[in-house]
Design a protein around this motif. Structure first.
Motif, PDB file in Angstrom:
ATOM      1  N   GLU A   1       1.038  -1.061   0.071  1.00 21.20           N
ATOM      2  CA  GLU A   1      -0.159   0.048  -0.041  1.00 21.20           C
ATOM      3  C   GLU A   1       0.749   1.267  -0.016  1.00 21.20           C
ATOM      4  OE1 GLU A   1      -3.729   1.962   2.659  1.00 21.20           O
ATOM      5  OE2 GLU A   1      -3.374  -0.279   2.748  1.00 21.20           O
ATOM      6  N   ILE A   2       0.495   2.157  -0.551  1.00 15.78           N
ATOM      7  CA  ILE A   2       1.383   3.475  -0.784  1.00 15.78           C
ATOM      8  C   ILE A   2       0.595   4.777  -0.566  1.00 15.78           C
ATOM      9  CG2 ILE A   2       2.675   4.784  -2.603  1.00 15.78           C
ATOM     10  CD1 ILE A   2       3.306   2.276  -4.230  1.00 15.78           C
ATOM     11  N   GLY A   3       1.139   5.437   0.365  1.00 10.97           N
ATOM     12  CA  GLY A   3       0.530   6.493   0.760  1.00 10.97           C
ATOM     13  C   GLY A   3       0.563   7.751  -0.192  1.00 10.97           C
ATOM     14  N   ASP A   4      -0.440   8.929  -0.115  1.00 11.51           N
ATOM     15  CA  ASP A   4      -0.155   9.756  -1.154  1.00 11.51           C
ATOM     16  C   ASP A   4       1.332  10.438  -1.283  1.00 11.51           C
ATOM     17  OD1 ASP A   4      -2.780   9.478  -1.731  1.00 11.51           O
ATOM     18  OD2 ASP A   4      -3.506  11.080  -0.278  1.00 11.51           O
ATOM     19  N   GLY A   5       1.490  10.790  -2.528  1.00 17.25           N
ATOM     20  CA  GLY A   5       2.952  11.565  -2.595  1.00 17.25           C
ATOM     21  C   GLY A   5       4.131  10.877  -2.218  1.00 17.25           C
TER      22      GLY A   5
END
Length: 301
Positions: free
Chosen positions: A73-77
């Motif tokens: 999972e990758i967070g914003d930015g």
């Protein structure tokens, strides 16, 4: 997710394996499905309550600062990373000994490292490299590392050798062969160190790194002749009193990437003393508390 947690401060027996809420990454963060997590002194000190005033944690808490796994999972930015990438890195002061971990600093895991080695590289490499960087250029200089067989010390020894230093490391005699394998010249710690160094480094010791908090910081200043030629990552009170460099571990992706690049070149390999399954985390913590480890202790997920 499955995780190791402690519901109150206490001994290693207070750790339990149970279900915990899944974490999710915030802006600039990523989440990994953990393959292995490191065990560091801060983990058992937090669990025991010894750092309660400095690092208050919300209970129940999951021990562990660093880990390695696959991004899921990758967070914003968050830049330069994709789902499925193998990475290692650092999160908060807790949270790593679980199936899922949020990282705020990370680097891609070199193909030369297995998951356990990657898990052992996070906190040790940023601590070691921070301490070495405080001492300036290493090429052509003679560096003394106090406590060179432990997790941070062994990382610092191998990285310093890769950067062109002549490294002398202190350790118990059982670890002298281990230090030689890192490219360091071994010697014993304790009384008479200055005399032993006269034979090992007839031109003197240029700089010193303390990773052990063994009470020797004053001796290291005397050996190098200048507190600014000494850095400590372990004895902050002593370092402030004596005027040495005092280095705190930071969640620094640039340092992690530098360590990973040395790994890709085959010039730095995190050393693992023992890997425990998650179900034996209490044994891993007890092992870490006894000290005198050779490299890192890690938890396999």
């Amino acid at each position: 997710m499955r995780a190791a947690r402690f519901h109150e401060y206490g001994g290693a027996e207070s750790l339990v394996i149970e279900q915990a809420p899944d974490p999710h990454p915030g802006p600039g963060e990523i989440r990994v499905r953990v393959a292995a997590a490191g065990v560091n002194p801060i983990d058992w000190k937090l669990r025991a309550g010894a750092l309660h005033q400095l690092f208050p944690v919300e209970l129940p808490a999951i021990p562990g600062r660093d880990g390695a796994g696959v991004v899921d999972e990758i967070g914003d930015g968050a830049q330069g990373v994709s789902i499925g990438d193998r990475v290692f890195g650092l999160g908060g002061v807790t949270g790593a000994t679980a199936e899922l971990l949020v990282l705020s600093a990370w680097a891609h895991t070199p193909a030369t490292w297995n998951d356990e080695q990657a898990a052992g590289a996070g906190l040790t490499s940023v601590t070691a490299m921070g301490g070495l960087n405080a001492l300036g250029s290493l090429a052509g200089r003679t560096l003394l590392i106090e406590g060179a067989a432990g997790g941070v010390g062994s990382a610092a020894a191998e990285i310093a050798v890769a950067r062109g230093a002549t490294v002398i490391g202190t350790a118990g005699e059982r670890n002298h062969e281990f230090l030689t394998s890192l490219g360091a010249v071994p010697t014993t710690y304790g009384p008479g160190l200055a005399q032993r160094l006269t034979a090992l480094a007839p031109d003197g010791v240029d700089i010193a790194l303390d990773t052990a908090a063994s009470g020797s910081l004053g001796d290291l200043v005397a050996i190098t002749g200048d507190p600014q030629r000494v850095a400590t990552v372990a004895d902050h009170a002593g370092g402030q009193r004596l005027g040495t460099h005092v280095v705190n571990a930071e969640n620094d992706s640039a340092l992690l990437s530098a360590a990973a690049e040395l790994g890709r070149q085959g010039r730095y390999t995190p050393r693992i003393e023992q890997a425990y399954p998650l179900e034996r985390i209490a044994d891993a913590h007890a092992h870490a508390e006894r000290g005198r480890t050779r490299g890192k202790i890690v938890i396999r997920l």
